[in-house]
Motif scaffolding. Sequence first.
Motif, short mmCIF file in Angstrom:
data_model
loop_
_atom_site.label_atom_id
_atom_site.label_comp_id
_atom_site.label_asym_id
_atom_site.label_seq_id
_atom_site.Cartn_x
_atom_site.Cartn_y
_atom_site.Cartn_z
N UNK A 1 -13.07 -19.37 -26.99
CA UNK A 1 -11.84 -20.17 -27.57
C UNK A 1 -12.65 -20.52 -28.78
N UNK A 2 -11.10 -19.78 -30.03
CA UNK A 2 -11.91 -20.14 -31.26
C UNK A 2 -12.70 -20.70 -31.63
N UNK A 3 -12.27 -22.71 -31.59
CA UNK A 3 -13.17 -23.20 -32.04
C UNK A 3 -15.19 -23.55 -31.99
N UNK A 4 -14.84 -23.11 -30.20
CA UNK A 4 -16.30 -22.50 -29.67
C UNK A 4 -16.78 -22.29 -30.59
N UNK A 5 -16.58 -20.68 -31.06
CA UNK A 5 -16.87 -19.37 -31.37
C UNK A 5 -17.64 -19.24 -32.79
N UNK A 6 -16.11 -20.42 -32.85
CA UNK A 6 -16.57 -20.07 -34.80
C UNK A 6 -17.59 -21.59 -35.04
N UNK A 42 -16.04 -28.38 -26.70
CA UNK A 42 -16.40 -27.04 -25.21
C UNK A 42 -15.55 -28.06 -24.64
N UNK A 43 -15.40 -28.85 -24.44
CA UNK A 43 -14.43 -30.11 -23.46
C UNK A 43 -13.10 -29.87 -23.24
N UNK A 44 -12.51 -30.29 -25.21
CA UNK A 44 -11.51 -29.53 -24.57
C UNK A 44 -10.01 -28.42 -25.16
#
Length: 169
Positions: free
Chosen positions: A70-75, A63-65
């Motif tokens: 974002x792709x990473x968070x939704x994954x 979440x911070x980065x």
Amino acid sequence: MHPVIATLLNSPTSIATAESCTGGQLAAALTAAPGSSAYFHWGAVTYSNAAKRSMLGVSPQTLDCEGAVSDAVVREMAQGARRYSGCQMAIATSGVAGPGGGSPTKPVGLVWMALASAGGCVSFQRVFSGDRAAIQSAAVAACLDALAEHLAAVGAPAPVQPSHSPDPS
């Protein structure tokens, strides 16, 4: 009603949702048909970052980065929903529905979506236009389309065992 609903009603699939920008509208669309409890088992509206962390196990570092949109968070949202619900598949959304909150790199209308299953997690983004309601509706339709494509490609997924919630309190 989206055609994927008939597919879900006639399969042993179980599904969960983890929503941010769609605010529960994806779960509402998936449960619009009588008998939807046969496949829809779990839904979470995790609008805040704190909810994404505590309910879905999204990493504070991600979440911070990367930011919530974002792709990473939704994954991580989709994978967490699948893991904690015990469902065979989970769909997640995170985006900027507007009218405010956009930026040059994350404009109003940007929505990240992910679908997690036993075969892994796929994510995609779209930039929708219109007002808040139009963006949310378009995101829901895109998720239902992606679910239909996934089910057509792989068929009914295998069951999983539910995990405990990431926040026992």
